[in-house]
Design a protein around this motif. Structure first.
Motif, PDB file in Angstrom:
ATOM      1  N   GLY A 125       6.097  10.036   1.325  1.00  0.00           N
ATOM      2  CA  GLY A 125       6.099   9.193   2.460  1.00  0.00           C
ATOM      3  C   GLY A 125       5.603   8.723   4.077  1.00  0.00           C
ATOM      4  O   GLY A 125       4.922   7.638   4.249  1.00  0.00           O
ATOM      5  N   LEU A 126       5.428   9.937   4.377  1.00  0.00           N
ATOM      6  CA  LEU A 126       4.907  10.283   5.853  1.00  0.00           C
ATOM      7  C   LEU A 126       3.666   9.968   5.737  1.00  0.00           C
ATOM      8  O   LEU A 126       2.794   9.033   6.624  1.00  0.00           O
ATOM      9  CB  LEU A 126       4.987  11.405   6.354  1.00  0.00           C
ATOM     10  CG  LEU A 126       6.756  11.810   7.148  1.00  0.00           C
ATOM     11  CD1 LEU A 126       6.311  13.212   7.543  1.00  0.00           C
ATOM     12  CD2 LEU A 126       7.537  10.827   8.070  1.00  0.00           C
ATOM     13  N   THR A 127       2.833  10.343   4.811  1.00  0.00           N
ATOM     14  CA  THR A 127       1.016  10.717   4.370  1.00  0.00           C
ATOM     15  C   THR A 127       0.623   9.073   4.137  1.00  0.00           C
ATOM     16  O   THR A 127       0.070   8.408   4.558  1.00  0.00           O
ATOM     17  CB  THR A 127       0.820  11.354   3.230  1.00  0.00           C
ATOM     18  OG1 THR A 127       1.258  12.668   3.735  1.00  0.00           O
ATOM     19  CG2 THR A 127      -1.008  11.379   2.977  1.00  0.00           C
ATOM     20  N   ALA A 128       1.850   8.331   2.856  1.00  0.00           N
ATOM     21  CA  ALA A 128       1.869   6.995   2.826  1.00  0.00           C
ATOM     22  C   ALA A 128       1.752   5.852   4.292  1.00  0.00           C
ATOM     23  O   ALA A 128       0.711   4.554   4.161  1.00  0.00           O
ATOM     24  CB  ALA A 128       2.239   6.675   2.025  1.00  0.00           C
ATOM     25  N   GLN A 147       1.264  -1.348   0.376  1.00  0.00           N
ATOM     26  CA  GLN A 147      -0.579  -0.330   0.291  1.00  0.00           C
ATOM     27  C   GLN A 147       0.996   1.593   0.606  1.00  0.00           C
ATOM     28  O   GLN A 147       0.446   2.596  -0.871  1.00  0.00           O
ATOM     29  CB  GLN A 147      -0.913   0.127   1.495  1.00  0.00           C
ATOM     30  CG  GLN A 147      -1.995   1.195   1.883  1.00  0.00           C
ATOM     31  CD  GLN A 147      -2.914   0.927   2.604  1.00  0.00           C
ATOM     32  OE1 GLN A 147      -2.851   0.206   3.424  1.00  0.00           O
ATOM     33  NE2 GLN A 147      -3.245   2.205   2.717  1.00  0.00           N
ATOM     34  N   ILE A 148       1.904   1.040   0.504  1.00  0.00           N
ATOM     35  CA  ILE A 148       2.873   2.695   0.841  1.00  0.00           C
ATOM     36  C   ILE A 148       3.609   2.381  -0.611  1.00  0.00           C
ATOM     37  O   ILE A 148       3.480   3.702  -0.974  1.00  0.00           O
ATOM     38  CB  ILE A 148       4.024   2.339   1.442  1.00  0.00           C
ATOM     39  CG1 ILE A 148       3.130   2.359   3.133  1.00  0.00           C
ATOM     40  CG2 ILE A 148       4.895   2.865   1.731  1.00  0.00           C
ATOM     41  CD1 ILE A 148       4.600   1.797   4.337  1.00  0.00           C
ATOM     42  N   GLY A 198       9.213   6.073   4.092  1.00  0.00           N
ATOM     43  CA  GLY A 198       7.577   5.499   4.412  1.00  0.00           C
ATOM     44  C   GLY A 198       8.481   4.612   4.904  1.00  0.00           C
ATOM     45  O   GLY A 198       7.506   4.240   6.372  1.00  0.00           O
ATOM     46  N   ILE A 199       9.028   3.616   4.415  1.00  0.00           N
ATOM     47  CA  ILE A 199       8.879   2.133   5.274  1.00  0.00           C
ATOM     48  C   ILE A 199      10.027   2.351   6.750  1.00  0.00           C
ATOM     49  O   ILE A 199       9.312   1.360   7.090  1.00  0.00           O
ATOM     50  CB  ILE A 199      10.002   1.010   4.214  1.00  0.00           C
ATOM     51  CG1 ILE A 199       8.753   0.705   3.209  1.00  0.00           C
ATOM     52  CG2 ILE A 199       9.914  -0.202   5.277  1.00  0.00           C
ATOM     53  CD1 ILE A 199       8.974  -0.154   1.749  1.00  0.00           C
ATOM     54  N   ALA A 200      10.735   3.047   6.425  1.00  0.00           N
ATOM     55  CA  ALA A 200      11.530   3.309   7.706  1.00  0.00           C
ATOM     56  C   ALA A 200      10.579   3.805   8.801  1.00  0.00           C
ATOM     57  O   ALA A 200      10.364   3.306  10.152  1.00  0.00           O
ATOM     58  CB  ALA A 200      12.413   4.518   7.130  1.00  0.00           C
ATOM     59  N   PHE A 229       7.810   1.380  10.453  1.00  0.00           N
ATOM     60  CA  PHE A 229       8.566   0.617  10.753  1.00  0.00           C
ATOM     61  C   PHE A 229       9.383   0.835  12.545  1.00  0.00           C
ATOM     62  O   PHE A 229       9.121   0.223  13.520  1.00  0.00           O
ATOM     63  CB  PHE A 229       9.705  -0.953  10.249  1.00  0.00           C
ATOM     64  CG  PHE A 229       9.071  -1.667   9.235  1.00  0.00           C
ATOM     65  CD1 PHE A 229       8.156  -2.836  10.137  1.00  0.00           C
ATOM     66  CD2 PHE A 229       8.946  -1.417   7.803  1.00  0.00           C
ATOM     67  CE1 PHE A 229       7.609  -3.806   9.310  1.00  0.00           C
ATOM     68  CE2 PHE A 229       8.104  -2.491   7.610  1.00  0.00           C
ATOM     69  CZ  PHE A 229       7.756  -4.303   8.191  1.00  0.00           C
ATOM     70  N   LEU A 230       9.735   2.249  12.214  1.00  0.00           N
ATOM     71  CA  LEU A 230      10.182   2.798  13.602  1.00  0.00           C
ATOM     72  C   LEU A 230       9.699   3.409  14.141  1.00  0.00           C
ATOM     73  O   LEU A 230       9.955   3.583  15.777  1.00  0.00           O
ATOM     74  CB  LEU A 230      11.522   3.295  12.891  1.00  0.00           C
ATOM     75  CG  LEU A 230      12.887   2.884  11.984  1.00  0.00           C
ATOM     76  CD1 LEU A 230      13.955   3.473  11.912  1.00  0.00           C
ATOM     77  CD2 LEU A 230      13.487   1.497  13.153  1.00  0.00           C
ATOM     78  N   PHE A 231       7.845   3.800  13.818  1.00  0.00           N
ATOM     79  CA  PHE A 231       7.170   4.804  14.548  1.00  0.00           C
ATOM     80  C   PHE A 231       6.244   3.989  14.741  1.00  0.00           C
ATOM     81  O   PHE A 231       5.720   3.429  15.333  1.00  0.00           O
ATOM     82  CB  PHE A 231       7.306   6.033  13.994  1.00  0.00           C
ATOM     83  CG  PHE A 231       6.649   7.073  14.500  1.00  0.00           C
ATOM     84  CD1 PHE A 231       6.686   7.746  15.757  1.00  0.00           C
ATOM     85  CD2 PHE A 231       5.165   6.673  13.919  1.00  0.00           C
ATOM     86  CE1 PHE A 231       5.941   8.211  16.738  1.00  0.00           C
ATOM     87  CE2 PHE A 231       4.197   7.724  14.650  1.00  0.00           C
ATOM     88  CZ  PHE A 231       4.295   8.356  16.079  1.00  0.00           C
ATOM     89  N   TRP A 232       5.528   3.450  13.081  1.00  0.00           N
ATOM     90  CA  TRP A 232       3.904   3.326  13.245  1.00  0.00           C
ATOM     91  C   TRP A 232       4.104   2.376  14.852  1.00  0.00           C
ATOM     92  O   TRP A 232       3.032   1.453  15.072  1.00  0.00           O
ATOM     93  CB  TRP A 232       3.750   3.018  12.689  1.00  0.00           C
ATOM     94  CG  TRP A 232       2.568   4.472  11.658  1.00  0.00           C
ATOM     95  CD1 TRP A 232       3.506   5.545  10.901  1.00  0.00           C
ATOM     96  CD2 TRP A 232       1.695   5.318  11.927  1.00  0.00           C
ATOM     97  NE1 TRP A 232       2.740   6.460  10.833  1.00  0.00           N
ATOM     98  CE2 TRP A 232       1.691   6.632  11.880  1.00  0.00           C
ATOM     99  CE3 TRP A 232       1.162   5.044  13.414  1.00  0.00           C
ATOM    100  CZ2 TRP A 232       0.767   7.354  12.077  1.00  0.00           C
ATOM    101  CZ3 TRP A 232       0.262   6.208  13.522  1.00  0.00           C
ATOM    102  CH2 TRP A 232      -0.007   7.781  13.031  1.00  0.00           C
ATOM    103  N   VAL A 233       5.291   1.359  13.640  1.00  0.00           N
ATOM    104  CA  VAL A 233       4.207  -0.736  14.375  1.00  0.00           C
ATOM    105  C   VAL A 233       5.227  -0.489  16.186  1.00  0.00           C
ATOM    106  O   VAL A 233       3.900  -0.752  16.732  1.00  0.00           O
ATOM    107  CB  VAL A 233       5.865  -1.431  13.354  1.00  0.00           C
ATOM    108  CG1 VAL A 233       5.952  -2.343  13.821  1.00  0.00           C
ATOM    109  CG2 VAL A 233       5.057  -1.409  12.508  1.00  0.00           C
TER     110      VAL A 233
END
Length: 456
Positions: A239-242, A209-210, A329-331, A334-338
């Motif tokens: 990236g932040l929005t995605a 999705q990202i 976006g991926i960074a 996994f580093l913040f949202w997860v």
């Protein structure tokens, strides 16, 4: 160089897919579910073709020193009214690997799974035997289907010796028609929590999705991105929005899968249709993830797609913007949202099953129907005496608490005190004096309650 950039989106997407596939294989083969470690017995079938699964619990206690547990095979024959349903062999290795039944119990449990195409219907009795020397004290044998809260119980409660087959049917045969509720082991019962492999599949959808959202969030002349003229800030915004939208999508998928699909399996312990719904949902997630990632790779590599997008920034190609957006976006994902979502899920007990409100049977060593409770007149007499509700003067006359015939307070029936009862000046108790005279063959009374004491 431009041709390489156009093909770079396929390379990045392929690397992401390959990494997730390898991670899934590692989890699948190196971290199997707990049921994988159970000993399994297949009766004319395989684990995939079997329609019925049973857990067999062979509960036993102490055995004689001459019983060689490492060289003895126990045989359990399950029968209905007319014939033998199955003969189970418990090898020495399974007996040695038995586990303790409870923290304060001396009993041990040998457990294994039985796979069959036909059900074990109308179980009436079980016959236990072994091929070694000495005896083994077998307490209970339980046969429980994995989809049923009840089990067939055979209360053995006897020492099993090696006996010829012609004789053991009568000597070692025990009824097993009793059905009682038994809690199923946690690793065998349906769980509402998600497995590691299921999480990986849902993460696969979020990452793809990202990949696709960063394509459509590249700065253009209208919308939130119209004032971004620098390529880095454009990629950062994208990236932040995605990744934020992907995190929201992950929450929705996890809640739907746990609360709708796995909750049905957990509460109803259903088979068939509900199991197929689970596999269908996971397959659909994989297909959607492939469609999202493949679409992102195709649109990014299309020469004419970004030509239609009139951007304020002409410093770099839009493909470079896409690569930077995906990396950021991926960074952040996994580093913040997860981590944040994991902490919140842990606080809401998302990673554990809800508490089971069913009442489990009491775990006793005998596990047999209890007999009448032993009498304890001494304590009852003392309790009534302290309440001031006792009219007799000695425990030898105490009849115990009487049943109440009405709503009035329960009272103790008083027995008239015999006038022939005398008091003894001896410091010894009545029971001790009675015992001495009884041993000297001087007593004519038949019970201590009639004993008048030592004559003056």
């Amino acid at each position: 160089m431009t041709e390489i950039i156009y093909k770079l989106s396929y390379i990045i997407t392929g690397i992401i897919w390959l990494s997730i596939s390898l991670l899934s294989l590692v989890v699948y083969f190196l971290f199997p579910p707990d049921i994988y470690y159970w000993d399994k017995v297949c009766d004319k079938c395989t684990t995939r073709t079997a329609k019925y699964r049973y857990v067999i619990r062979f509960i036993f206690g102490n055995f004689k020193p001459n019983f060689l547990i490492d060289k003895t095979t126990v045989t359990v024959e399950v029968c209905d009214s007319n014939r033998s349903l199955i003969v189970l062999q418990i090898p020495p290795k399974q007996l040695e690997n038995s586990i303790q039944k409870g923290e304060n119990s001396s009993l041990r449990v040998c457990r294994f799974l039985l796979y069959r195409k036909e059900p074990l219907a109308d179980i009436k009795n079980v016959t236990v035997n072994h091929n070694g020397e000495g005896t083994i004290n077998v307490t209970i044998i339980e046969i429980q289907e994995l989809s049923s809260p009840e089990a067939n119980i055979a209360y053995v409660g006897s020492a099993i010796t090696n006996m010829a087959k012609a004789k053991d049917f009568n000597a070692h045969s025990h009824p097993a028609a009793t059905r009682e509720q038994r809690p199923l082991e946690a690793e065998l019962s349906p769980s509402q929590t998600l497995t590691a492999l299921e999480y990986i599949i849902l993460f696969f959808v979020s990452i793809n999705q990202i990949l696709l959202q960063t394509v459509f969030l590249i700065p253009c002349k209208t919308g939130l991105c119209k004032d971004y003229s620098d390529g880095f800030f454009a990629a950062l915004f994208s990236g932040l929005t995605a990744c934020s939208c992907a995190a929201l999508g992950l929450i929705i998928m996890c809640l739907f899968y746990r609360c709708c699909i796995k909750r049905t399996l957990y509460n109803k312990k259903a088979k068939g249709c509900c199991v197929y719904c689970r596999y269908l949902f996971l397959t659909l997630c994989i297909v959607v993830g492939i469609a999202l990632g493949g679409g992102a790779a195709y649109l990014t590599s299309d020469k004419h797609y970004f030509a239609k997008q009139d951007s304020n920034s002409k410093d770099s190609d839009h493909e470079i913007f896409w690569l930077i957006s995906v990396g950021l976006g991926i960074a952040v994902y996994f580093l913040f949202w997860v981590p944040i979502l994991s902490i919140v899920a842990y606080l809401f007990s998302f990673f554990s099953d809800p508490l089971d409100q069913t009442v489990t049977p009491k775990d006793t060593q005998a596990e047999a129907p209890a007999g009448p409770a032993p009498s304890n007149d001494g304590q009852d007499y003392y309790a009534q005496l302290t309440k001031g509700d006792q009219k007799v003067k000695s425990i030898s006359q105490y009849k115990g608490p009487q049943a109440s015939k009405g709503p009035s307070k329960t009272r103790i029936a008083a027995k008239p005190v015999s006038k022939k009862l005398g008091k003894t000046k001896s410091t010894e108790s009545i029971g001790e004096n009675y015992y001495k005279q009884l041993m000297g063959k001087e007593a004519k009374v038949k019970s201590v309650s009639q004993y008048p004491g030592v004559k003056k």
